[in-house]
Enzyme design. Structure first.
Site, mmCIF file in Angstrom:
data_model
loop_
_atom_site.group_PDB
_atom_site.id
_atom_site.type_symbol
_atom_site.label_atom_id
_atom_site.label_comp_id
_atom_site.label_asym_id
_atom_site.label_seq_id
_atom_site.Cartn_x
_atom_site.Cartn_y
_atom_site.Cartn_z
ATOM 1 N N LYS A 185 0.830 -1.204 0.000
ATOM 2 C CA LYS A 185 0.000 0.000 0.000
ATOM 3 C C LYS A 185 0.867 1.258 0.000
ATOM 4 O O LYS A 185 0.464 2.283 -0.547
ATOM 5 C CB LYS A 185 -0.965 -0.007 1.188
ATOM 6 C CG LYS A 185 -2.070 -1.025 1.004
ATOM 7 C CD LYS A 185 -3.315 -0.713 1.801
ATOM 8 C CE LYS A 185 -4.416 -1.696 1.448
ATOM 9 N NZ LYS A 185 -5.586 -1.606 2.317
ATOM 10 N N LYS B 267 -9.699 -4.717 -6.213
ATOM 11 C CA LYS B 267 -10.491 -3.615 -6.780
ATOM 12 C C LYS B 267 -9.623 -2.386 -7.070
ATOM 13 O O LYS B 267 -10.061 -1.480 -7.766
ATOM 14 C CB LYS B 267 -11.658 -3.264 -5.863
ATOM 15 C CG LYS B 267 -11.262 -2.925 -4.447
ATOM 16 C CD LYS B 267 -12.419 -3.102 -3.476
ATOM 17 C CE LYS B 267 -11.915 -3.214 -2.045
ATOM 18 N NZ LYS B 267 -12.770 -3.914 -1.130
ATOM 19 N N LYS C 214 -2.956 -10.909 -7.223
ATOM 20 C CA LYS C 214 -4.248 -11.063 -6.544
ATOM 21 C C LYS C 214 -5.340 -10.239 -7.242
ATOM 22 O O LYS C 214 -5.065 -9.131 -7.690
ATOM 23 C CB LYS C 214 -4.066 -10.569 -5.095
ATOM 24 C CG LYS C 214 -5.277 -10.743 -4.225
ATOM 25 C CD LYS C 214 -5.026 -10.210 -2.823
ATOM 26 C CE LYS C 214 -5.178 -8.710 -2.732
ATOM 27 N NZ LYS C 214 -5.308 -8.190 -1.362
HETATM 28 P P1 TYM Z 1 -10.124 -6.615 2.800
HETATM 29 O O1 TYM Z 1 -11.244 -5.643 2.984
HETATM 30 O O2 TYM Z 1 -8.976 -6.239 1.920
HETATM 31 O O3 TYM Z 1 -10.673 -7.999 2.273
HETATM 32 C C1 TYM Z 1 -11.767 -8.654 2.905
HETATM 33 C C2 TYM Z 1 -11.596 -10.146 2.856
HETATM 34 O O4 TYM Z 1 -11.510 -10.598 1.496
HETATM 35 C C3 TYM Z 1 -10.361 -11.419 1.334
HETATM 36 N N1 TYM Z 1 -9.838 -11.210 -0.037
HETATM 37 C C4 TYM Z 1 -9.606 -12.196 -0.912
HETATM 38 N N2 TYM Z 1 -9.760 -13.530 -0.802
HETATM 39 C C5 TYM Z 1 -9.448 -14.272 -1.897
HETATM 40 N N3 TYM Z 1 -8.994 -13.737 -3.063
HETATM 41 C C6 TYM Z 1 -8.817 -12.412 -3.207
HETATM 42 N N4 TYM Z 1 -8.389 -11.905 -4.365
HETATM 43 C C7 TYM Z 1 -9.135 -11.575 -2.084
HETATM 44 N N5 TYM Z 1 -9.103 -10.224 -1.884
HETATM 45 C C8 TYM Z 1 -9.531 -10.021 -0.620
HETATM 46 C C9 TYM Z 1 -9.382 -10.920 2.380
HETATM 47 O O5 TYM Z 1 -8.420 -11.895 2.702
HETATM 48 C C10 TYM Z 1 -10.304 -10.636 3.537
HETATM 49 O O6 TYM Z 1 -10.587 -11.804 4.272
HETATM 50 N N6 TYM Z 1 -7.675 -6.026 7.091
HETATM 51 C C11 TYM Z 1 -8.792 -6.657 6.472
HETATM 52 C C12 TYM Z 1 -10.129 -6.254 7.093
HETATM 53 C C13 TYM Z 1 -10.177 -6.460 8.566
HETATM 54 C C14 TYM Z 1 -10.283 -7.705 9.249
HETATM 55 C C15 TYM Z 1 -10.300 -7.370 10.645
HETATM 56 C C16 TYM Z 1 -10.361 -9.023 8.825
HETATM 57 C C17 TYM Z 1 -10.137 -5.477 9.491
HETATM 58 N N7 TYM Z 1 -10.198 -6.028 10.747
HETATM 59 C C18 TYM Z 1 -10.374 -8.366 11.605
HETATM 60 C C19 TYM Z 1 -10.440 -10.021 9.800
HETATM 61 C C20 TYM Z 1 -10.446 -9.673 11.168
HETATM 62 C C21 TYM Z 1 -8.828 -6.242 5.013
HETATM 63 O O7 TYM Z 1 -8.299 -5.248 4.617
HETATM 64 O O8 TYM Z 1 -9.585 -7.068 4.233
#
Ligand code: TYM
Length: 339
Positions: A122, A207, A204
């Site tokens: 990031k 978006k 990966k």
């Molecule tokens: P975020 O918002 O980037 O993504 C949400 C969830 O989607 C999964 N993910 C994917 N899985 C498979 N293939 C992909 N291409 C893909 N892109 C995203 C992510 O692994 C995630 O599970 N930091 C976290 C949000 C968060 C969180 C938490 C998660 C904040 N606090 C506490 C678990 C527990 C995040 O940015 O996810």
């Protein structure tokens, strides 16, 4: 004679998604879809969160953020989460997240945070805004999880490193101040833990990719979804199977598997002797079959703002109750005077 069978306490689940734009098929396959399945299982109690505090580590337009938050809440419900039974809430509605976040910041080393690959990625993407929140983001994420004493955290593969840090912080705090936190386990699906870009299948699906053909959004119009899958990069072998240099096909197979429940072997057998045209048409059909009802439900829910509000208010009440218990214990243990 009276029997005294004590029910096993339910295992607790917590997870979250950032409301920083529309959700991709990767978010659905890697996370949301599994949340819905886990919520149906009796042995779990779940807390699902819209991680709005996390999203401002990247600059957000306030009106877009508000819209994205409500959209995401409606999507959670449209995908099948039950917000009446168990809490779905906005992270910013629970003050204990930032309170515990600070305590954990003071127990996290700079070296640990600078090793986080998501921070490095990031910082590269947002070189003009490498803010302190982006750096300490993993401690806040640890706070999200530890506040609820979660046993299990269903996430995609890209969150594994953050989960490892969460576990380290829980153990560190427990050792320093006596047993306080559950040490959580990640729950990473076997299929679809990392859905890849449709255009560059070694990256990966995300978006934030500038090429919109590389991702499918859950709310993309149906004809666009079909086109994007038809344009997906494959290889010149024209065989639906796993193998070296076949990342594009493997990715489509994972998507198909996640949508239909078929194994990779079953998919290989199904398309034996057929070309990529047939295969892509089947993948597109399977994705559309899953996404169409979600889109319809989402559109209905977005017309019912009162209902959405009732869900997040109730969610905040339930989440606050649990979170408060943990934060007051933590404050006591670190030596703060009780108010
Ligand atoms: P975020 O918002 O980037 O993504 C949400 C969830 O989607 C999964 N993910 C994917 N899985 C498979 N293939 C992909 N291409 C893909 N892109 C995203 C992510 O692994 C995630 O599970 N930091 C976290 C949000 C968060 C969180 C938490 C998660 C904040 N606090 C506490 C678990 C527990 C995040 O940015 O996810």
């Amino acid at each position: 004679m009276e029997t005294n069978i004590q029910a096993e306490p339910k295992k607790r689940i917590l997870s979250g998604i950032q409301p920083s734009g529309a959700l991709t098929l990767g978010n659905y396959v890697g996370a949301l879809r599994n949340w819905v399945q886990l919520q149906k299982e009796e042995q779990y109690e779940s807390y699902y969160m819209i991680a709005d505090l996390h999203s401002i580590t990247v600059r957000q337009e306030p009106k877009d953020l508000r819209k994205n938050c409500m959209d995401l809440l409606a999507l959670f419900l449209a995908c099948g989460l039950d917000g009446e039974k168990e809490p779905i809430f906005f992270q910013s509605h629970i003050p204990a997240h930032t309170q515990l976040g600070w305590v954990l910041d003071c127990n996290t080393y700079m070296g640990e945070l600078s090793r986080m690959t998501q921070f490095k990625d990031k910082s590269r993407k947002h070189a003009d805004n490498i803010n302190a929140g982006l750096f300490t983001y993993p401690s806040l994420m640890a706070a999200d999880i530890l506040l609820y004493q979660a046993d299990l955290v269903p996430v995609g593969k890209d969150q594994k490193q953050h989960l490892e840090l969460t576990r380290d912080l829980a153990v560190r705090f427990n050792n320093a101040y006596s047993d306080t936190f559950k040490v959580p386990e990640p729950y990473i699906p076997k299929v679809g833990a990392k859905i890849m870009s449709l255009q560059e299948p070694t990256q990966k699906m995300s978006k934030s990719d500038p090429n919109e053909n590389s991702y499918i959004l859950l709310l993309d119009p149906i004809d666009k979804i079909v086109k994007k899958i038809k344009r997906a990069v494959t290889d010149s072998e024209a065989r639906v199977c796993l193998g070296e240099g076949k990342e594009g096909v493997e990715n489509l197979m994972s998507i198909y598997s996640a949508m239909t429940g078929k194994t990779m072997d079953e998919i290989t057998a199904e398309f034996d002797g057929k070309g990529y045209g047939d295969f892509k048409a089947a993948v597109a059909e399977a994705v559309v079959e899953v996404l169409r009802p979600i889109q319809e439900k989402h559109a209905d829910l977005m017309k019912n703002k009162d209902y959405l509000e009732s869900i997040y208010r109730k969610g905040a009440e339930m989440a606050n109750y649990t979170a408060r218990k943990t934060i007051s214990k933590v404050y006591r243990k670190v030596g703060f005077i009780q108010p």
